[in-house]
Motif scaffolding. Structure first.
Motif, PDB file in Angstrom:
ATOM      1  N   UNK A   1      54.950  38.358 -47.697  1.00  0.00           N
ATOM      2  CA  UNK A   1      54.744  37.084 -48.367  1.00  0.00           C
ATOM      3  C   UNK A   1      56.089  36.435 -48.687  1.00  0.00           C
ATOM      4  N   UNK A   2      56.146  35.128 -48.518  1.00  0.00           N
ATOM      5  CA  UNK A   2      57.325  34.361 -48.900  1.00  0.00           C
ATOM      6  C   UNK A   2      57.038  33.690 -50.236  1.00  0.00           C
ATOM      7  N   UNK A   3      57.765  34.064 -51.261  1.00  0.00           N
ATOM      8  CA  UNK A   3      57.496  33.565 -52.608  1.00  0.00           C
ATOM      9  C   UNK A   3      58.196  32.228 -52.831  1.00  0.00           C
TER      10      UNK A   3
ATOM     11  N   UNK B   1      57.230  29.493 -39.189  1.00  0.00           N
ATOM     12  CA  UNK B   1      56.678  29.017 -40.458  1.00  0.00           C
ATOM     13  C   UNK B   1      55.186  28.718 -40.372  1.00  0.00           C
ATOM     14  N   UNK B   2      54.672  28.475 -39.166  1.00  0.00           N
ATOM     15  CA  UNK B   2      53.252  28.145 -39.035  1.00  0.00           C
ATOM     16  C   UNK B   2      52.337  29.333 -39.285  1.00  0.00           C
ATOM     17  N   UNK B   3      52.868  30.544 -39.231  1.00  0.00           N
ATOM     18  CA  UNK B   3      52.030  31.719 -39.494  1.00  0.00           C
ATOM     19  C   UNK B   3      52.511  32.495 -40.718  1.00  0.00           C
ATOM     20  N   UNK B   4      53.429  31.918 -41.479  1.00  0.00           N
ATOM     21  CA  UNK B   4      53.954  32.609 -42.661  1.00  0.00           C
ATOM     22  C   UNK B   4      53.026  32.382 -43.854  1.00  0.00           C
TER      23      UNK B   4
ATOM     24  N   UNK C   1      51.383  31.154 -33.670  1.00  0.00           N
ATOM     25  CA  UNK C   1      52.418  32.181 -33.822  1.00  0.00           C
ATOM     26  C   UNK C   1      53.507  31.971 -32.760  1.00  0.00           C
ATOM     27  N   UNK C   2      54.756  31.964 -33.209  1.00  0.00           N
ATOM     28  CA  UNK C   2      55.886  31.735 -32.300  1.00  0.00           C
ATOM     29  C   UNK C   2      56.240  33.002 -31.522  1.00  0.00           C
TER      30      UNK C   2
ATOM     31  N   UNK D   1      48.893  39.464 -40.936  1.00  0.00           N
ATOM     32  CA  UNK D   1      49.391  38.257 -40.291  1.00  0.00           C
ATOM     33  C   UNK D   1      50.728  38.534 -39.594  1.00  0.00           C
ATOM     34  N   UNK D   2      50.827  38.311 -38.277  1.00  0.00           N
ATOM     35  CA  UNK D   2      52.109  38.541 -37.587  1.00  0.00           C
ATOM     36  C   UNK D   2      53.124  37.452 -37.923  1.00  0.00           C
TER      37      UNK D   2
END
Length: 206
Positions: free
Chosen positions: A4-6, A59-62, A108-109, A143-144
């Motif tokens: 997770x990106x806080x 960033x689209x799958x983060x 996903x990139x 989530x990849x």
């Protein structure tokens, strides 16, 4: 396990264009967190956070761990960013709230590795990337952050397909074509001037 990106945001009291403009005048970016069968949460965040995340790959799958006013926490995907047509400054951001057990559609990139050791590229072949990203259905719990494609053993006319990618264990591609192509090593192109010179030589003329 999903990372997770806080990020920290503040709540907004009002919706509408006027309230959004007031948020921007205060130096913040208006946004909303929607979905999950809950009421939408109106938020405001630092534009530097938006710019930082946009410049990171994948960033689209983060998945973001969003702390609202330092108390309530939401897990969400960044779904849409509206940018100013001239300055590219962020005008509004939409996050999709993630509910437990809910699978989501994400883009996903793909990262390509081994290009410097690929036999085909060493012989003058050209990497032709068919897809930089792949649309998949994924569980937020797995989530990849991205997929990787190894080019190190590919020769001219070889290709990378969906089943060759690393990091796809917990997702299902939206694309219905079986084992679709991601990238190929194309044959080297012949310089037009070199071809013309060869055609003018005595050997070529016969």
């Amino acid at each position: 396990m999903t990372k997770f990106t806080k990020i920290d945001v503040s709540s907004r009291a009002k919706a509408g264009k006027g309230a959004a403009r007031a948020t921007r005048r205060a130096g913040l970016v208006p946004g909303v967190i929607y979905g999950g069968k809950q009421e939408a949460a109106l938020i405001a965040l630092d534009p530097r956070i938006v710019a930082r995340e946009l410049h990171k790959p994948g960033w689209r799958s983060r998945i973001y761990d969003i702390s609202i006013d330092g108390s309530k926490t939401e897990h969400a995907l960044l779904r849409e960013i509206q940018l100013h047509p001239v300055s590219d400054a962020p005008l509004h951001v939409d996050y999709q709230r993630l509910a437990e057990g809910q699978k989501v559609h994400v883009e996903v990139a793909i990262t390509f590795t081994g290009e410097e050791t690929s036999p085909g590229i060493k012989r003058g072949g050209v990497l032709n990337i068919v897809r930089h990203t792949v649309d998949v259905v994924a569980d937020p719990a797995n989530m990849p952050e991205g997929f990787s494609a190894d080019l190190s053993k590919l020769d001219i006319h070889d290709n990378v397909r969906w089943e060759d990618l690393k990091g796809t264990e917990h997702v299902v591609p939206v694309q219905h074509i079986p084992n679709f192509v991601i990238a190929t090593i194309a044959a080297p192109t012949v310089d037009a001037e070199e071809a013309a010179e060869e055609a003018e030589t005595p050997e070529a003329a016969g």
